[in-house]
Scaffold this motif. Structure first.
Motif, short mmCIF file in Angstrom:
data_model
loop_
_atom_site.label_atom_id
_atom_site.label_comp_id
_atom_site.label_asym_id
_atom_site.label_seq_id
_atom_site.Cartn_x
_atom_site.Cartn_y
_atom_site.Cartn_z
N UNK A 1 0.83 -1.21 0.00
CA UNK A 1 0.00 0.00 0.00
C UNK A 1 0.86 1.26 0.00
N UNK A 2 1.91 1.26 0.82
CA UNK A 2 2.82 2.41 0.85
C UNK A 2 3.53 2.60 -0.48
N UNK A 3 3.67 1.51 -1.22
CA UNK A 3 4.35 1.57 -2.52
C UNK A 3 3.40 1.94 -3.65
N UNK A 4 2.11 2.13 -3.32
CA UNK A 4 1.13 2.47 -4.33
C UNK A 4 0.72 1.29 -5.19
N UNK A 5 0.87 0.07 -4.65
CA UNK A 5 0.52 -1.14 -5.40
C UNK A 5 -0.80 -1.67 -4.88
N UNK A 6 -1.87 -1.59 -5.67
CA UNK A 6 -3.15 -2.16 -5.22
C UNK A 6 -3.06 -3.68 -5.14
N UNK A 7 -3.53 -4.25 -4.04
CA UNK A 7 -3.38 -5.69 -3.85
C UNK A 7 -4.65 -6.28 -3.23
N UNK A 8 -4.93 -7.51 -3.62
CA UNK A 8 -6.04 -8.27 -3.05
C UNK A 8 -5.49 -9.60 -2.57
N UNK A 9 -5.77 -9.93 -1.32
CA UNK A 9 -5.28 -11.19 -0.76
C UNK A 9 -6.33 -12.27 -0.95
N UNK A 10 -5.98 -13.29 -1.74
CA UNK A 10 -6.91 -14.38 -2.02
C UNK A 10 -6.81 -15.49 -0.98
N UNK A 11 -6.00 -15.31 0.06
CA UNK A 11 -5.87 -16.32 1.09
C UNK A 11 -4.93 -17.45 0.68
N UNK A 12 -5.00 -18.54 1.44
CA UNK A 12 -4.12 -19.67 1.23
C UNK A 12 -4.83 -20.86 0.60
N UNK A 13 -4.10 -21.59 -0.21
CA UNK A 13 -4.58 -22.89 -0.65
C UNK A 13 -4.67 -23.82 0.56
#
Length: 302
Positions: free
Chosen positions: A38-50
């Motif tokens: 987030x601080x790097x300006x990278x939008x991210x979505x966490x899909x969790x773990x297999x």
């Protein structure tokens, strides 16, 4: 606009002989991955773990190939097949897959998903070659075999789930090698792989080496898979790994390498593997993994 990232955890330790690497995804998240991106300006979505069953619940030798030994090969296939689907789905949705290992055997799945319907190159940041096969492996641990599996080396040629048609030897560059078995040296010397040892980095500098590695990986391909084993770094920088080898890259060299990857604009997928919090000191290795991921995804000093 920065491409969105999908975080996929693959908490598998079937390929290693030291327990704890299955907690790597949790350790990396706990170290602040989401905040760093987030601080790097990278939008991210966490899909969790297999969902990965514990190794104790499985038979390590039940599905070893007839020639040689590969522990937990059936379980590795199950995890990597599902991981390949997750990675391919992320790319189909316009997201960059960021896979958190787990041991390095998961790379078979990450590369397969990245190369689905595409030709990819690979830059393999690792102290080891990962080019053993069930017959040549001294241990039978699959985390020493993923690149051989993806390229169909030896008996892996007969395992369709492991081979990656969209990955060719001439588009693979290994960076930072300093621990190779005799059979791995033969594969490198007799094939079309490009290999850079730590001596090459010492003589030429990290930026020059990584730029050439990227040129190899992008030649005629649709993008690059970046596989980052934390034992690529010197153990003083990354103590929390299962197979540490002295003489690795420094903190600054690692960041410079990832910044060079980001500047190329060619990265299609990224994985961070072999973070073992049981062996770590104050979660230092996991924290470093979060920083390097941010650098590879575009974080800069200015």
């Amino acid at each position: 606009m920065t491409r969105s990232v999908r975080i996929i955890g693959a908490p598998a330790d079937y390929g290693a002989n030291r327990r704890g690497v299955d907690m790597g995804p949790s350790a990396i998240r706990y170290a602040g991955l989401a905040d760093e991106l987030e601080r790097s300006g990278v939008p991210a979505r966490d899909a969790g773990d297999l969902a990965v069953p514990r190794a104790e619940e499985r038979d390590p030798d039940a599905t070893a190939p007839p020639a040689g030994k590969a522990k937990f090969l059936r379980e590795t296939e199950e995890v990597c097949t599902r991981l390949a689907d997750e990675v391919a789905d992320a790319l189909a949705d316009g997201e960059t897959p960021l896979v958190l290992g787990g041991d390095h055997s998961i790379a078979i799945g990450t590369v397969a998903g990245s190369a689905r319907d595409a030709d990819v190159g690979a830059v393999w940041f690792d102290a080891h070659g990962d080019l053993n096969t069930p017959t040549t492996s001294p241990s039978g641990n699959v985390h020493g075999m993923p690149l051989a599996a993806a390229l169909g080396v030896g008996e892996f040629a007969d395992l369709g789930w492991a081979n990656v048609p969209g990955l060719r030897e001439r588009n693979v560059a290994l960076v930072g090698l300093r621990s190779l078995d005799a059979a791995e040296k033969e594969v490198i010397r007799g094939g079309d792989l490009t290999a850079f040892t730590m001596s090459d980095i010492d003589e030429r500098g990290i930026t020059d080496v990584v730029e050439e590695a990227l040129a190899v990986a992008t030649d005629g391909t649709d993008g690059v898979h970046v596989s980052l084993d934390l034992d690529w770094l010197d153990p003083k920088e990354a103590p929390g790994v299962g197979t540490p080898v002295r003489g690795g890259v420094t903190y600054r060299e690692a960041h410079s390498a990832m910044e060079t990857v980001a500047e190329s604009g060619a990265m299609r997928s990224l994985e961070l593997v072999e973070v073992n919090p049981i062996l770590d000191e104050h979660n230092e290795t996991a924290a470093l993994a979060t920083e390097l991921a941010a650098s590879a995804l575009g974080k800069t000093i200015l």
